[in-house]
Write an enzyme that holds these catalytic residues in place. Structure first.
Site, short mmCIF file in Angstrom:
data_model
loop_
_atom_site.label_atom_id
_atom_site.label_comp_id
_atom_site.label_asym_id
_atom_site.label_seq_id
_atom_site.Cartn_x
_atom_site.Cartn_y
_atom_site.Cartn_z
N ASP A 121 -6.67 -2.73 4.17
CA ASP A 121 -7.53 -1.74 3.51
C ASP A 121 -8.74 -2.43 2.88
O ASP A 121 -9.88 -2.04 3.10
CB ASP A 121 -6.70 -1.02 2.44
CG ASP A 121 -7.50 0.01 1.68
OD1 ASP A 121 -8.15 0.85 2.33
OD2 ASP A 121 -7.50 -0.02 0.44
N ASP A 178 -7.32 -15.33 0.45
CA ASP A 178 -8.47 -15.58 -0.44
C ASP A 178 -9.47 -16.52 0.23
O ASP A 178 -10.68 -16.27 0.23
CB ASP A 178 -8.02 -16.09 -1.82
CG ASP A 178 -6.86 -17.07 -1.76
OD1 ASP A 178 -6.34 -17.31 -0.66
OD2 ASP A 178 -6.49 -17.62 -2.82
N LYS A 222 -0.64 -14.15 2.25
CA LYS A 222 -0.50 -14.87 0.98
C LYS A 222 0.94 -15.37 0.90
O LYS A 222 1.66 -15.14 -0.08
CB LYS A 222 -0.86 -13.90 -0.17
CG LYS A 222 -1.14 -14.56 -1.49
CD LYS A 222 -2.50 -15.21 -1.58
CE LYS A 222 -2.59 -16.03 -2.86
NZ LYS A 222 -3.81 -16.82 -2.99
N TYR A 256 0.82 -1.22 0.00
CA TYR A 256 0.00 0.00 0.00
C TYR A 256 0.85 1.27 0.00
O TYR A 256 0.35 2.37 -0.15
CB TYR A 256 -0.90 -0.02 1.24
CG TYR A 256 -2.12 0.86 1.16
CD1 TYR A 256 -3.26 0.43 0.49
CD2 TYR A 256 -2.15 2.11 1.77
CE1 TYR A 256 -4.39 1.23 0.43
CE2 TYR A 256 -3.28 2.91 1.71
CZ TYR A 256 -4.40 2.46 1.04
OH TYR A 256 -5.52 3.24 0.99
#
Ligand code: ATP
Length: 339
Positions: free
Chosen positions: A229, A205, A171, A124
């Site tokens: 976010d 996910d 991840k 980010y």
């Protein structure tokens, strides 16, 4: 005792919701004196920098700010004021409590979780390069120091609030180094802290799928900046939307309280925005002042405000985003009548 707090009204819906919140806090007898400073488009309009030094210095001095949203241009223009503020003041822990509110319809009725987002690095950060025409890169940074301190913050927060579990969304199967470091740091801190808090890791996910299937299985969620976010907005959708989720950004010495939502330019200036998310952020701020400065009056006014909005929502006084008919100022007036 009165606490000086920096108020940044922001832009878009920021000034409307800030105004509503200040009126409610005043009526509730919150012992706050506001020092208003600008950031974002409002600061540019005044001919200054997008994040003026005077605003930063004021927050350094008071240690606490309440901030309305600041617009971030999409695909061009200046870098995010929100990101710059968090990085400059080293507000490394973003905290977003997500709960069902009585009287606010949603698909679920048992959501009570807290998103803890690392605020200073990760993807980010917007560190991007054009390598050559048609080829651009975005840098994802993870440092041992930042991963460790946010994990420590999350486990200590969980323990202090009687929360039972911290789940890391990651991840690390794909980003083995960056997310791998984030995950390993959390596991290490969990062992070191010896907190009576369970530790769990879920690939993000699958985590999102589990979240919409059964959000009650989650308690404290810990993740890097970009995931935090995105997942914050996902979680807001579980309880009625962006109008009802507050937030805070904590550093070791300072805290800036702001709603999860952005400047919502689509409804700005129309008296349609829900001020509740910023008001709930202000309640977090009052509780923080109560806790860190031992001021019972802050806690008492926070409690009065909470009782007022619970009562108003239960009685059907709601803004349009959550199924009601009231405008921003009418909703504020409904709360003020209850106070
Ligand atoms: P940013 O990238 O600046 O965080 P965003 O993409 O998350 O912004 P928002 O500005 O938060 O977007 O708005 C997303 C949608 O939610 C818009 O349709 C907006 O009208 C709605 N929304 C956001 N905040 C509120 C609010 N306080 N009251 C009512 N609707 C809101």
């Amino acid at each position: 005792m009165t606490h000086e707090v920096v108020l940044i009204p922001g832009d878009g819906i920021g000034p409307e919701v800030s105004d509503a919140v200040c009126q409610v806090l005043e009526r509730a007898g919150a012992p706050i004196s506001w020092a208003t400073h600008q950031a974002g488009l409002a600061a540019l309009d005044e001919g200054g920098d997008v994040l003026p030094d005077t605003t930063l210095d004021a927050i350094r001095r008071t240690g606490v700010a309440l901030k309305g949203p600041c617009t971030t241009p999409v695909g061009e223009g200046f870098t995010s004021v929100n990101v710059k503020l968090r990085k400059t003041l080293d507000l490394y822990a973003a905290v977003r409590p997500v709960r069902n509110l009585a009287g606010v319809a949603s698909r679920y009725d048992d959501v009570d979780l807290v998103v803890v987002r690392e605020n200073t690095e990760g993807l980010y950060s917007g560190v991007e390069n054009e390598i050559t025409a048609g080829v651009v890169t975005s840098l994802k940074v993870a440092t041992d120091a930042a991963c460790t301190r946010i994990a420590r913050w999350a486990f200590r927060y969980a323990k202090s609030r009687g929360r039972k579990k911290v789940t890391v969304f990651h991840k690390a199967n794909i980003m083995k180094l960056t997310d791998g470091l984030f995950l390993r740091s959390a596991a290490r801190v969990h062992a070191e802290e010896d907190a009576d808090v369970e530790f769990e890791s879920v690939i993000i996910d699958a985590g999102c799928m589990k979240m919409v299937q059964n959000p009650a299985q989650f308690d404290v969620l810990l993740m890097e900046n970009l995931y935090g976010d995105v997942v914050s907005d996902l979680c807001a959708g579980l309880v009625g939307g962006l109008g009802v989720v507050p937030g805070a950004n904590f550093g070791d010495e300072r805290a800036v309280f702001e709603a999860v939502h952005g400047s919502a330019p689509d409804i700005a200036g129309e008296n349609r925005a829900n001020p509740l998310a910023l008001l709930m952020s202000a309640v977090m701020m009052l509780n923080h002042l109560g806790e860190t400065r031992g001021d019972e009056a802050c806690r008492a006014s926070a409690e009065r405000i909470r009782t007022a909005y619970d009562g108003a929502l239960g009685a059907g006084d709601r803004t349009r985003d959550i199924g009601g008919e009231l405008g921003t100022s009418e909703f504020a007036q409904a709360l003020i009548r209850r106070l």
